[in-house]
Design an enzyme around this catalytic site. Structure first.
Site, PDB file in Angstrom:
ATOM      1  N   CYS A 150     -14.356 -37.990  41.909  1.00  0.00           N
ATOM      2  CA  CYS A 150     -14.727 -37.788  43.316  1.00  0.00           C
ATOM      3  C   CYS A 150     -14.797 -39.119  44.072  1.00  0.00           C
ATOM      4  O   CYS A 150     -14.143 -39.281  45.118  1.00  0.00           O
ATOM      5  CB  CYS A 150     -16.052 -37.028  43.398  1.00  0.00           C
ATOM      6  SG  CYS A 150     -17.351 -37.644  42.308  1.00  0.00           S
TER       7      CYS A 150
HETATM    8  N1  LIG Z   1     -19.445 -32.414  39.788  1.00  0.00           N
HETATM    9  C1  LIG Z   1     -18.545 -33.115  40.451  1.00  0.00           C
HETATM   10  O1  LIG Z   1     -18.676 -33.377  41.667  1.00  0.00           O
HETATM   11  C2  LIG Z   1     -17.334 -33.615  39.757  1.00  0.00           C
HETATM   12  C3  LIG Z   1     -17.151 -33.457  38.396  1.00  0.00           C
HETATM   13  N2  LIG Z   1     -16.033 -33.943  37.786  1.00  0.00           N
HETATM   14  C4  LIG Z   1     -15.835 -33.797  36.361  1.00  0.00           C
HETATM   15  O2  LIG Z   1     -15.523 -32.432  36.085  1.00  0.00           O
HETATM   16  C5  LIG Z   1     -16.035 -32.075  34.800  1.00  0.00           C
HETATM   17  C6  LIG Z   1     -16.975 -30.878  34.959  1.00  0.00           C
HETATM   18  O3  LIG Z   1     -18.010 -31.257  35.847  1.00  0.00           O
HETATM   19  P1  LIG Z   1     -19.189 -30.266  36.281  1.00  0.00           P
HETATM   20  O4  LIG Z   1     -18.633 -28.944  36.638  1.00  0.00           O
HETATM   21  O5  LIG Z   1     -19.984 -31.012  37.263  1.00  0.00           O
HETATM   22  O6  LIG Z   1     -19.963 -30.163  34.877  1.00  0.00           O
HETATM   23  P2  LIG Z   1     -21.117 -29.228  34.440  1.00  0.00           P
HETATM   24  O7  LIG Z   1     -21.998 -30.033  33.572  1.00  0.00           O
HETATM   25  O8  LIG Z   1     -21.716 -28.581  35.658  1.00  0.00           O
HETATM   26  O9  LIG Z   1     -20.371 -28.097  33.562  1.00  0.00           O
HETATM   27  C7  LIG Z   1     -19.743 -28.386  32.348  1.00  0.00           C
HETATM   28  C8  LIG Z   1     -19.066 -27.108  31.785  1.00  0.00           C
HETATM   29  O10 LIG Z   1     -18.407 -27.436  30.545  1.00  0.00           O
HETATM   30  C9  LIG Z   1     -18.813 -26.542  29.492  1.00  0.00           C
HETATM   31  N3  LIG Z   1     -18.864 -27.334  28.266  1.00  0.00           N
HETATM   32  C10 LIG Z   1     -19.715 -28.349  27.954  1.00  0.00           C
HETATM   33  N4  LIG Z   1     -19.416 -28.892  26.756  1.00  0.00           N
HETATM   34  C11 LIG Z   1     -18.338 -28.213  26.293  1.00  0.00           C
HETATM   35  C12 LIG Z   1     -17.570 -28.306  25.092  1.00  0.00           C
HETATM   36  N5  LIG Z   1     -17.848 -29.214  24.153  1.00  0.00           N
HETATM   37  N6  LIG Z   1     -16.528 -27.451  24.940  1.00  0.00           N
HETATM   38  C13 LIG Z   1     -16.232 -26.521  25.892  1.00  0.00           C
HETATM   39  N7  LIG Z   1     -16.927 -26.402  27.047  1.00  0.00           N
HETATM   40  C14 LIG Z   1     -17.973 -27.235  27.248  1.00  0.00           C
HETATM   41  C15 LIG Z   1     -20.164 -26.009  29.949  1.00  0.00           C
HETATM   42  O11 LIG Z   1     -20.368 -24.688  29.474  1.00  0.00           O
HETATM   43  P3  LIG Z   1     -20.898 -24.357  28.009  1.00  0.00           P
HETATM   44  O12 LIG Z   1     -21.741 -25.508  27.569  1.00  0.00           O
HETATM   45  O13 LIG Z   1     -21.654 -23.059  28.168  1.00  0.00           O
HETATM   46  O14 LIG Z   1     -19.651 -24.174  27.180  1.00  0.00           O
HETATM   47  C16 LIG Z   1     -20.012 -25.981  31.475  1.00  0.00           C
HETATM   48  O15 LIG Z   1     -19.413 -24.755  31.858  1.00  0.00           O
HETATM   49  C17 LIG Z   1     -16.760 -33.321  34.242  1.00  0.00           C
HETATM   50  O16 LIG Z   1     -15.906 -34.037  33.423  1.00  0.00           O
HETATM   51  C18 LIG Z   1     -17.079 -34.100  35.519  1.00  0.00           C
HETATM   52  O17 LIG Z   1     -17.206 -35.467  35.246  1.00  0.00           O
HETATM   53  C19 LIG Z   1     -15.053 -34.553  38.500  1.00  0.00           C
HETATM   54  C20 LIG Z   1     -15.166 -34.734  39.841  1.00  0.00           C
HETATM   55  C21 LIG Z   1     -16.340 -34.286  40.593  1.00  0.00           C
HETATM   56  C1  LIG Z   2     -23.915 -38.134  41.643  1.00  0.00           C
HETATM   57  C2  LIG Z   2     -23.294 -38.373  40.281  1.00  0.00           C
HETATM   58  O1  LIG Z   2     -23.996 -38.474  39.287  1.00  0.00           O
HETATM   59  N1  LIG Z   2     -21.961 -38.455  40.234  1.00  0.00           N
HETATM   60  C3  LIG Z   2     -21.245 -38.653  39.006  1.00  0.00           C
HETATM   61  C4  LIG Z   2     -19.759 -38.669  39.241  1.00  0.00           C
HETATM   62  C5  LIG Z   2     -19.154 -37.303  39.151  1.00  0.00           C
HETATM   63  C6  LIG Z   2     -17.675 -37.319  38.858  1.00  0.00           C
HETATM   64  O2  LIG Z   2     -16.827 -37.447  39.697  1.00  0.00           O
HETATM   65  O3  LIG Z   2     -17.358 -37.252  37.618  1.00  0.00           O
HETATM   66  P1  LIG Z   2     -16.085 -37.842  36.916  1.00  0.00           P
HETATM   67  O4  LIG Z   2     -16.502 -38.946  36.046  1.00  0.00           O
HETATM   68  O5  LIG Z   2     -15.445 -36.743  36.181  1.00  0.00           O
HETATM   69  O6  LIG Z   2     -15.161 -38.324  37.972  1.00  0.00           O
HETATM   70  C7  LIG Z   2     -21.617 -39.972  38.347  1.00  0.00           C
HETATM   71  O7  LIG Z   2     -21.846 -40.943  39.029  1.00  0.00           O
HETATM   72  O8  LIG Z   2     -21.553 -40.032  37.121  1.00  0.00           O
END
Ligand SMILES: NC(=O)C1=CN([C@@H]2O[C@H](COP(=O)(O)OP(=O)(O)OC[C@H]3O[C@@H](n4cnc5c(N)ncnc54)[C@H](OP(=O)(O)O)[C@@H]3O)[C@@H](O)[C@H]2O)C=CC1
Ligand SMILES: CC(=O)N[C@@H](CCC(=O)OP(=O)(O)O)C(=O)O
Length: 349
Positions: A150
């Site tokens: 992000c």
């Molecule tokens: N939040 C954000 O704004 C952003 C997030 N990201 C990236 O996107 C990814 C997901 O983020 P976010 O949705 O916030 O994460 P969350 O922590 O909200 O959700 C993670 C999901 O992954 C599943 N999970 C966790 N461990 C495992 C595993 N070992 N095997 C299979 N499934 C697993 C969990 O379900 P369960 O444990 O029930 O299987 C859950 O559904 C991360 O890598 C994050 O860094 C990227 C950009 C922005």
């Molecule tokens: C507010 C906050 O905690 N933000 C996350 C970034 C989320 C994200 O973009 O995760 P990726 O590493 O998949 O890009 C952090 O700084 O770790």
């Protein structure tokens, strides 16, 4: 219909994929995984999806089920896609990874920043960094996409026009960024509690955040030489949104640059980009203006006609910063209209 699976469907980016894909006319979500919620109906966990996915049920991640899909999104913590992506690709399933597993080209650098060995270095060469505004043609032919983070999305889109034009000193870039709490994911963590995060703001990762090498890699590609970047993220009391304030020192003598030139540079660079909105001169884009949508809104300023350029860039971390950008990539990979399923306007207020 393109059949897709989502690994990690209970997290914030997973449920955002579901919300956006419910409006996509060419995509059908056929599999969604969660280890902790296996057997639970998606619409029972997320009532906002009632009427859209009334039979779809979470299941344990299973390579056979996922391998029957045309594409699989990984919305999982770092390291999970490493383990499964290779097998899916061998079956002809395309992989769109929202985590950082394939974002850095150098496996050793990835290990240093993510504190674990890289689980699939042999796939790095074919992974394409999914920032369409930079890599559109490569994305169209890709089998494996690393969706940018992000903060990296907002910072790169803000700096690209200036670096590509060679206008600023690339050795001293400063990116001051703010994020909403959904950026930290849905997992229970003390800093995300209401009493900790509301009515307060704090910097974190000031000595080195894992998005630093990712942003540096992308900006160095745009600039042609290695850039010097200071990146400081902050946690702010909002649910969604990234606000990036970016500083650059002009290389030319300030008086050589016409007042309108910077504005025109940005407008020309993004003239054909469906998801980048260059706002009128003097604007201050608000995170709420991109809530729920895949747009990055940008404004460029040159305070007091001096030698510093200030770029303001806002995105929704869950949309252009993750799930929306992932769907934009899918549209490009499958030859669909790039904006398909991503056309609704933002919520306001
Ligand atoms: N939040 C954000 O704004 C952003 C997030 N990201 C990236 O996107 C990814 C997901 O983020 P976010 O949705 O916030 O994460 P969350 O922590 O909200 O959700 C993670 C999901 O992954 C599943 N999970 C966790 N461990 C495992 C595993 N070992 N095997 C299979 N499934 C697993 C969990 O379900 P369960 O444990 O029930 O299987 C859950 O559904 C991360 O890598 C994050 O860094 C990227 C950009 C922005
Ligand atoms: C507010 C906050 O905690 N933000 C996350 C970034 C989320 C994200 O973009 O995760 P990726 O590493 O998949 O890009 C952090 O700084 O770790």
């Amino acid at each position: 219909m393109i059949k897709v699976g989502i690994v990690g469907g209970t997290g914030y980016t997973g449920v955002e994929l579901l919300r956006l894909l419910s409006q996509h006319p060419e995509v059908s979500v056929e599999a969604i995984t969660s280890r902790s919620e296996a057997g639970v109906r998606v619409c029972d966990m997320y009532p906002n999806l009632r009427g859209h996915y009334d039979t779809l049920t979470f299941s344990e991640p299973d390579a056979k089920t996922l391998g029957a899909m045309d594409a699989v999104f990984f919305a999982t913590p770092h390291g999970v896609a490493h383990a499964l992506a290779g097998e899916l690709l061998q079956n002809g399933t395309r992989v769109i990874d929202l985590s950082a597993d394939f974002r850095l080209r150098d496996a050793d650098e990835w290990s240093r920043w993510y504190n674990q060995p890289h689980g699939a270095p042999h796939l790095l060469e074919e992974a394409v960094y999914g920032l369409p505004e930079m890599h559109r043609e490569a994305i169209k032919n890709a089998r494996l996409i690393a969706v940018p983070g992000c903060y990296p999305t907002a910072v790169q889109l803000g700096y690209l026009p200036l670096l590509e034009a060679g206008l600023i000193d690339a050795s001293q870039l400063i990116a001051d960024c703010k994020s909403g709490v959904t950026g930290a994911g849905r997992g229970a963590k003390v800093p995300s509690l209401l009493a900790e995060a509301s009515e307060s703001m704090k910097a974190y990762g000031a000595s080195g955040h894992r998005h630093l090498p990712e942003i540096r890699q992308g900006l160095s590609d745009a600039q042609g030489t290695k850039v010097g970047l200071t990146f400081v993220p902050h946690l702010t009391p909002m649910i969604r949104g990234i606000h990036a304030t970016l500083y650059g020192k002009l290389k030319a003598e300030p008086q050589e640059l016409q007042a309108q030139e910077l504005q025109e540079l940005f407008e020309a660079r993004y003239a054909n980009e469906p998801f980048v909105d260059v706002m009128p001169a003097g604007s201050h884009p608000e995170t709420r203006s991109v809530k729920g949508i895949n747009t990055c809104r940008i404004a460029v300023h040159r305070p007091d006609d001096g030698d510093t350029v200030v770029v303001l860039a806002v995105i929704d971390n869950l949309v252009k910063g993750a799930s929306g950008q992932a769907i934009q990539n899918l549209n490009l990979m499958f030859g669909l209209k790039e904006t398909q399923g991503l056309e609704a306007p933002a919520m306001m207020p």
